[in-house]
Motif scaffolding. Sequence first.
Motif, mmCIF file in Angstrom:
data_model
loop_
_atom_site.group_PDB
_atom_site.id
_atom_site.type_symbol
_atom_site.label_atom_id
_atom_site.label_comp_id
_atom_site.label_asym_id
_atom_site.label_seq_id
_atom_site.Cartn_x
_atom_site.Cartn_y
_atom_site.Cartn_z
ATOM 1 N N LEU A 77 31.766 39.549 38.337
ATOM 2 C CA LEU A 77 32.368 38.478 37.525
ATOM 3 C C LEU A 77 32.767 39.031 36.148
ATOM 4 O O LEU A 77 33.814 38.685 35.615
ATOM 5 C CB LEU A 77 31.385 37.313 37.371
ATOM 6 C CG LEU A 77 31.065 36.553 38.668
ATOM 7 C CD1 LEU A 77 29.942 35.553 38.443
ATOM 8 C CD2 LEU A 77 32.299 35.835 39.217
ATOM 9 N N PHE A 78 31.922 39.906 35.577
ATOM 10 C CA PHE A 78 32.239 40.528 34.291
ATOM 11 C C PHE A 78 33.498 41.387 34.422
ATOM 12 O O PHE A 78 34.377 41.361 33.558
ATOM 13 C CB PHE A 78 31.063 41.383 33.812
ATOM 14 C CG PHE A 78 31.266 41.994 32.449
ATOM 15 C CD1 PHE A 78 30.897 41.310 31.303
ATOM 16 C CD2 PHE A 78 31.851 43.255 32.299
ATOM 17 C CE1 PHE A 78 31.104 41.860 30.043
ATOM 18 C CE2 PHE A 78 32.062 43.818 31.048
ATOM 19 C CZ PHE A 78 31.681 43.115 29.916
ATOM 20 N N ILE A 121 38.342 44.878 34.370
ATOM 21 C CA ILE A 121 37.764 46.217 34.572
ATOM 22 C C ILE A 121 37.842 46.531 36.062
ATOM 23 O O ILE A 121 37.502 45.692 36.894
ATOM 24 C CB ILE A 121 36.302 46.253 34.078
ATOM 25 C CG1 ILE A 121 36.252 46.029 32.554
ATOM 26 C CG2 ILE A 121 35.622 47.568 34.434
ATOM 27 C CD1 ILE A 121 34.865 45.785 32.001
ATOM 28 N N THR A 122 38.275 47.732 36.389
ATOM 29 C CA THR A 122 38.477 48.053 37.814
ATOM 30 C C THR A 122 37.341 48.860 38.433
ATOM 31 O O THR A 122 37.136 48.819 39.634
ATOM 32 C CB THR A 122 39.803 48.836 38.011
ATOM 33 O OG1 THR A 122 39.815 49.928 37.092
ATOM 34 C CG2 THR A 122 41.002 47.928 37.786
ATOM 35 N N CYS A 123 36.574 49.604 37.609
ATOM 36 C CA CYS A 123 35.501 50.409 38.217
ATOM 37 C C CYS A 123 34.139 49.754 37.956
ATOM 38 O O CYS A 123 33.908 49.199 36.877
ATOM 39 C CB CYS A 123 35.509 51.839 37.681
ATOM 40 S SG CYS A 123 34.971 51.984 35.984
ATOM 41 N N GLY A 157 31.786 47.886 34.690
ATOM 42 C CA GLY A 157 31.140 46.576 34.780
ATOM 43 C C GLY A 157 29.656 46.665 34.433
ATOM 44 O O GLY A 157 29.118 45.832 33.699
ATOM 45 N N ARG A 158 29.014 47.717 34.951
ATOM 46 C CA ARG A 158 27.577 47.899 34.685
ATOM 47 C C ARG A 158 27.316 48.156 33.197
ATOM 48 O O ARG A 158 26.347 47.643 32.627
ATOM 49 C CB ARG A 158 27.019 49.064 35.516
ATOM 50 C CG ARG A 158 26.841 48.700 36.982
ATOM 51 C CD ARG A 158 26.368 49.854 37.850
ATOM 52 N NE ARG A 158 25.982 49.326 39.136
ATOM 53 C CZ ARG A 158 24.782 48.845 39.451
ATOM 54 N NH1 ARG A 158 23.810 48.876 38.561
ATOM 55 N NH2 ARG A 158 24.517 48.342 40.634
ATOM 56 N N LYS A 159 28.210 48.947 32.569
ATOM 57 C CA LYS A 159 28.065 49.199 31.120
ATOM 58 C C LYS A 159 28.202 47.889 30.337
ATOM 59 O O LYS A 159 27.501 47.663 29.354
ATOM 60 C CB LYS A 159 29.109 50.218 30.660
ATOM 61 C CG LYS A 159 28.712 51.644 30.996
ATOM 62 C CD LYS A 159 29.716 52.642 30.480
ATOM 63 C CE LYS A 159 29.284 54.076 30.831
ATOM 64 N NZ LYS A 159 30.390 55.023 30.717
#
Length: 504
Positions: free
Chosen positions: A422-423, A429-431, A435-437
Motif C-alpha cells: 500500500l505504501f 515506488i516500484t521495488c 517500500g520496506r525503507k
Amino acid sequence: MRKELLEITRRELMRSISKPLEALQMMDTIQRLGLAYHFEEEINIILSEVSSKVYDDEDLMTAGLRFRLLRHNGHQITPDIFCKFLNENGKFEDSLKGDIMGLLSLYEASYLGANGEDILFEAMEFSEAQLRSSLPSLEAQLATKVSQALELPRHRRMVRLEARRFIEEYSKENGHNPDLLELAKLDYNKVQSLHQMELSEITRWWKELGLVEKLTFARDRPLECFLWTVGLLPEPKYSACRIELAKTIAILLVIDDIFDTHDGPMDELVLFTNAIRKWDLEAMEELPEYMKICYMALYNTTNEICYKILKENGWSVLPYLKSTWIDMIEGFMLEARWFNDGETPNLEEYVENGVTTAGAYMALVHLFFLIGQGVTQESVKLLMDPYPKLFSCSGRILRLWDDLGTAKEEQERGDLASSIHLFMKENNITCEEGGRKGIMKLINNLWKDLNSELVSRNAMPLAIIKAAFNMARASQVVYQHEEDTYFSSVDNYVKALFFTPIIN
C-alpha cells in the motif's frame, strides 16, 4: 548464595551514589543483566539524586548515560544538557569525533528523542556517522559493542532477551564484577524456572480448552503466545498477568484463523460478529458448531479474567474488556469485507484497522486492569473511545513490523495487501526494497511519538506506559529476522528464554 549476592550488590549500589558516573554505570549494567527489579528503590534514589543536580563538568559519555537512564525510567530531563557539546553553528564539536565511548553513549541516548527535540535527531545522525566510519579501526571487543548498538539500539531491545545476551557479553568484559555476574546467572535461571511453571499452567489450560482438537485449521502455538507476554511484562512479579494475557492471545489467534485461514463464509462471519456484539449465551445458538466452541472459549475466559480482577481489586471491568473484543471482531469483519468485495483500503485505513486486529488495544486494555497500577476514574476515562495515543503508536509499530516480518508468507497465502504494498502504491515506488525503507521510516517516526508519550505521561501509570513500549520492542525483535522465517526465529527465542539455562 543468591540472597547474599543481592545484599552485596545493594550495598555497592548505595555506596556509589557519591560518584554519579560510577552509580549510573552500575545501574545501567544491573538493568541490562535483567536484575533491576530487585533494586527499584535504590535505582529511584540514584535517579532522583542525579536529576536534581546540574553537572556543568560532565563529559559526553556521562551526559548521554544520565539522559538515557532518567528518561527510560520515567524521570523528567531536558535534552538541552547536550547544548554545551555544540559549536557556534549549532553542530556537534569536531573534537568529539575521537571519543568513541562518548559517541556511543550519545547515540543510545538519541533514540529516546521525542517530537520537537531536534538536538537529539542531530545527535543521532552525527553519532551514527562517526561510529560507522570508525568501525574498521576499533579493537575487536569495542567494534562488537558498536556494531550491536548500530544494529539495534538499547532502547528498542526486548528486556529478557537482552539479559540473556548481555550476561554472555559481560562475562567477557575486562574488569567485570564477578559477584554481579554470578548473581545475574543465578537469577536468570530462577526466572526461567518461574516461566516454565507459568508455561505448564498455560499448556494445561490450552489442552483442557480443546479448541485445536475441534478446529483443526486453528493455530496451536501456546509457546509463541507466552513469548509475547514475557516481552510485554518482563518482571517476575507479573506472573499471574502473563498467564491471563497468554490466554487472550491464544484465543485471538484462533479467531484470526476463523476469519483468515479457515476463510469462513461471509454469512457465518456476520453471525459470529453479531453474537459477540450481544455477548450473551443465547446469541451463540444461531452459530455453526465450530464457531460455538470458539465463542464459548472467549466468553468464559473473558468472564473468568473479569472475576479475578473483581476479586483482587473490586473493579467491574467486563464492559471494557468486552468492548475491546467487539472492536477487534469488527476489525476482522472489515478486513473480510475488503477481501470479499475486492476492495483495497488506503494505507491509513489499513494500519489503523490493523492495530485493532493485531490485538494491540485488546492486550493493553486487559493489562491496564490486570497490572492494576494507577487505575483511577481519570485514567480509566483515557482508556477507550478513542484508545490512548500511547496504545495506538505501539500498536502501529506492531502492525508494521508484523508486515515486514511476514509479508512474503502472507502474500503466498493470498492475504489482503500489506502496508508495504500500500505504501508503494501511494508513493509510486516500484521495488519492494523501497517500500520496506518507507515503512522503516514510518516506524522510526512512530517511536518519536511513543517517546513523546513517555515525556508527557498524560495521567497514564508508568507500568502501562512500559508495557506499551515493550510491545513495540517485542514486535521488532520477533519480526526482524534476516534469513530465518518468522517461525524459526520465534523457536530460537523460546529455547533461549524458557528451556536453556545458563551454565557456569
